[in-house]
Design a protein around this motif. Structure first.
Motif, PDB file in Angstrom:
ATOM      1  N   GLY A 270     -11.936 -23.239  48.967  1.00 25.46           N
ATOM      2  CA  GLY A 270     -12.219 -22.792  47.606  1.00 25.46           C
ATOM      3  C   GLY A 270     -13.697 -22.881  47.271  1.00 25.46           C
ATOM      4  O   GLY A 270     -14.390 -23.811  47.694  1.00 25.46           O
ATOM      5  N   LEU A 271     -14.172 -21.907  46.512  1.00 25.91           N
ATOM      6  CA  LEU A 271     -15.573 -21.865  46.086  1.00 25.91           C
ATOM      7  C   LEU A 271     -15.628 -21.392  44.645  1.00 25.91           C
ATOM      8  O   LEU A 271     -14.991 -20.396  44.284  1.00 25.91           O
ATOM      9  CB  LEU A 271     -16.374 -20.924  46.989  1.00 25.91           C
ATOM     10  N   SER A 272     -16.372 -22.097  43.801  1.00 23.07           N
ATOM     11  CA  SER A 272     -16.471 -21.751  42.386  1.00 23.07           C
ATOM     12  C   SER A 272     -17.938 -21.734  41.973  1.00 23.07           C
ATOM     13  O   SER A 272     -18.687 -22.663  42.286  1.00 23.07           O
ATOM     14  CB  SER A 272     -15.695 -22.762  41.536  1.00 23.07           C
ATOM     15  N   LEU A 273     -18.347 -20.664  41.277  1.00 23.59           N
ATOM     16  CA  LEU A 273     -19.742 -20.515  40.866  1.00 23.59           C
ATOM     17  C   LEU A 273     -19.821 -20.072  39.410  1.00 23.59           C
ATOM     18  O   LEU A 273     -18.949 -19.361  38.911  1.00 23.59           O
ATOM     19  CB  LEU A 273     -20.458 -19.472  41.731  1.00 23.59           C
ATOM     20  N   LYS A 274     -20.902 -20.484  38.742  1.00 25.42           N
ATOM     21  CA  LYS A 274     -21.221 -19.968  37.416  1.00 25.42           C
ATOM     22  C   LYS A 274     -22.360 -18.968  37.540  1.00 25.42           C
ATOM     23  O   LYS A 274     -23.340 -19.221  38.249  1.00 25.42           O
ATOM     24  CB  LYS A 274     -21.625 -21.109  36.481  1.00 25.42           C
ATOM     25  N   LEU A 275     -22.226 -17.836  36.871  1.00 29.06           N
ATOM     26  CA  LEU A 275     -23.244 -16.786  36.901  1.00 29.06           C
ATOM     27  C   LEU A 275     -23.770 -16.601  35.484  1.00 29.06           C
ATOM     28  O   LEU A 275     -23.027 -16.200  34.585  1.00 29.06           O
ATOM     29  CB  LEU A 275     -22.651 -15.474  37.417  1.00 29.06           C
ATOM     30  N   GLN A 276     -25.036 -16.892  35.286  1.00 28.01           N
ATOM     31  CA  GLN A 276     -25.642 -16.795  33.960  1.00 28.01           C
ATOM     32  C   GLN A 276     -26.584 -15.602  33.906  1.00 28.01           C
ATOM     33  O   GLN A 276     -27.376 -15.378  34.817  1.00 28.01           O
ATOM     34  CB  GLN A 276     -26.392 -18.087  33.620  1.00 28.01           C
TER      35      GLN A 276
END
Length: 323
Positions: A104-110
Motif C-alpha cells: 500500500g502507498l498513500s500520498l497527499k497532493l497539494q
C-alpha cells in the motif's frame, strides 16, 4: 550531476528493479548479439567498469558491429511465471483473501490539478509496465502470466469535501485500510488498485494498492515518476515507448538461459565468491515493540528501525554494490 561520477555504482545512483530492466534492454538493443549477461551488471557495477568491459569484448571481436535492432518483438499470448512468483502464488492459495501480500502507498497532493488528467496518467502508467496488468492462472500444470484486459479498468475518484485539514491524514489511512483488505482475484483482476480522493480544489490524495506478485517496494519511485511524467505530457500527446515487447523478450530470454547448465554454473560460482567471506550467523535483537493498533487482522505488526542502522545499511549496500 556533481554527486556522481563514472566510478559511481548503478545502485548508488538509484537503480531499482524496473529501471534495471529498462537499462539492460536499451543497452543490449544496440548489439547484434547478446554479449551481456545479467551477472555482468553486478560484476561491472559502475559506468566506467561496464564501459571498459564492453570495449574489451568489442576489441576481441574480429568484426565488431553495433546496430539498433528495430524489428518489433512479437508479444506471446502468455509466459511462464518465475520461480519466486510460483512460490508466492502457492502461499496465496492457502488464504486467497489474505491482504498480507498487498503493498500500500498513500500520498497527499497539494496544488491545483486536473483529476481527470490524473486518472488518465495513472491508467497510462499501468499500461506502460505490462507486468502491472498481468494475471496468473494454471495451464497444463504450469503457472503462467497473461496480459489483463484494461478495457474496463477504472481509476476511481471519490470526494471528501467534508474533511477538515486535521482529518485528511486519518481519512487517507482509513481509505487505504479498506482497499488493502479487499482481496484480489489472481486469475481475473488487474492486481493494482488506484483511488483518487478529492478533499478540495487544492488538496487531493492518492491511494495505491498492488499485489506483491507483480510489484516490490523498490519500484514505487518508478511508478510515481511515470504517473507524474504522464500527467505533464499526456495532454501534449507526447509519444511514449512501449515496453511490452521488451519486457516479454527479457522474460523469455531469462527462461531460455535458466535451462543452460553453463549459465547456471556461472551464477552459482559468482555467488559463492561473493558470499565466501560472509558471516554465517547474524545476531538480531528479538525485542520488537508491537503497535497498539493492528492495521490488519492477519497478525501484521509494525516496528521501527533506528535511523543509524538504516544509514549503515545504505553505506554497506553502496560499498558492495548490492541492493
Amino acid at each position: 550531476s556533481e554527486k556522481f561520477s563514472d566510478a559511481s555504482t548503478f545502485f548508488s545512483m538509484g537503480m531499482d528493479s524496473l529501471a534495471f530492466l529498462t537499462f539492460r534492454n536499451n543497452l543490449t538493443a544496440y548489439f547484434t548479439s547478446s554479449i551481456l549477461e545479467e551477472i555482468d551488471f553486478f560484476t561491472y557495477s559502475s559506468i566506467d567498469a561496464l564501459a571498459n568491459y564492453l570495449l574489451e569484448i568489442l576489441a576481441e571481436n574480429s568484426e565488431p558491429e553495433i546496430v539498433v535492432n528495430a524489428i518489433p518483438f512479437p508479444i506471446p499470448s502468455y509466459i511462464r511465471a518465475s520461480v519466486a512468483q510460483e512460490g508466492l502464488w502457492f502461499l496465496c492459495q492457502s488464504k486467497k483473501t489474505t491482504p498480507l501480500y498487498h503493498l500500500g502507498l498513500s500520498l497527499k497532493l497539494q496544488g491545483r490539478l486536473n483529476p481527470t488528467l490524473l486518472q488518465q496518467a495513472c491508467y497510462a502508467a499501468i499500461r506502460q509496465h505490462v507486468a502491472l496488468s498481468s494475471t496468473f492462472s494454471l495451464k497444463n500444470g504450469e503457472l503462467i502470466l497473461t496480459i489483463g484486459n484494461l478495457d474496463s479498468y477504472h481509476v476511481s475518484l471519490i470526494e471528501r469535501a467534508h474533511c477538515s485539514a486535521d482529518d485528511v491524514d486519518s481519512e487517507l489511512r482509513h481509505c487505504l485500510k479498506i482497499d488493502m483488505e479487499m482481496p484480489f482475484d489472481l486469475e481475473k483482476d488487474v492486481l493494482i488498485r488506484i483511488k483518487l480522493i478529492k478533499f478540495s480544489d487544492m488538496l487531493y490524495g492518492i491511494n495505491i494498492v498492488i499485489h506483491h506478485l507483480i510489484f516490490d517496494d523498490w519500484s514505487c519511485g518508478v511508478l510515481l515518476r511515470d504517473i507524474g511524467e504522464f500527467y505533464q505530457n499526456i495532454s501534449k500527446a507526447s509519444s511514449v515507448e512501449d515496453f511490452q515487447s521488451t519486457y516479454y523478450k527479457l522474460v523469455l530470454t531469462e527462461q531460455e538461459k535458466s535451462s543452460d547448465a553453463h549459465y547456471r554454473g556461472s551464477l552459482i560460482e559468482y555467488w559463492k565468491n561473493r558470499l565466501n567471506s560472509a558471516q554465517t550467523h547474524i545476531q538480531i535483537s528479538k525485542t520488537v515493540s508491537k503497535s497498539e493498533e493492528h492495521y490488519l487482522s492477519q497478525h501484521l505488526y509494525q516496528y521501527s528501525i533506528p535511523s543509524s542502522v538504516v544509514e549503515k545499511m545504505k553505506k554497506i549496500s553502496e560499498q558492495h554494490s548490492v541492493t
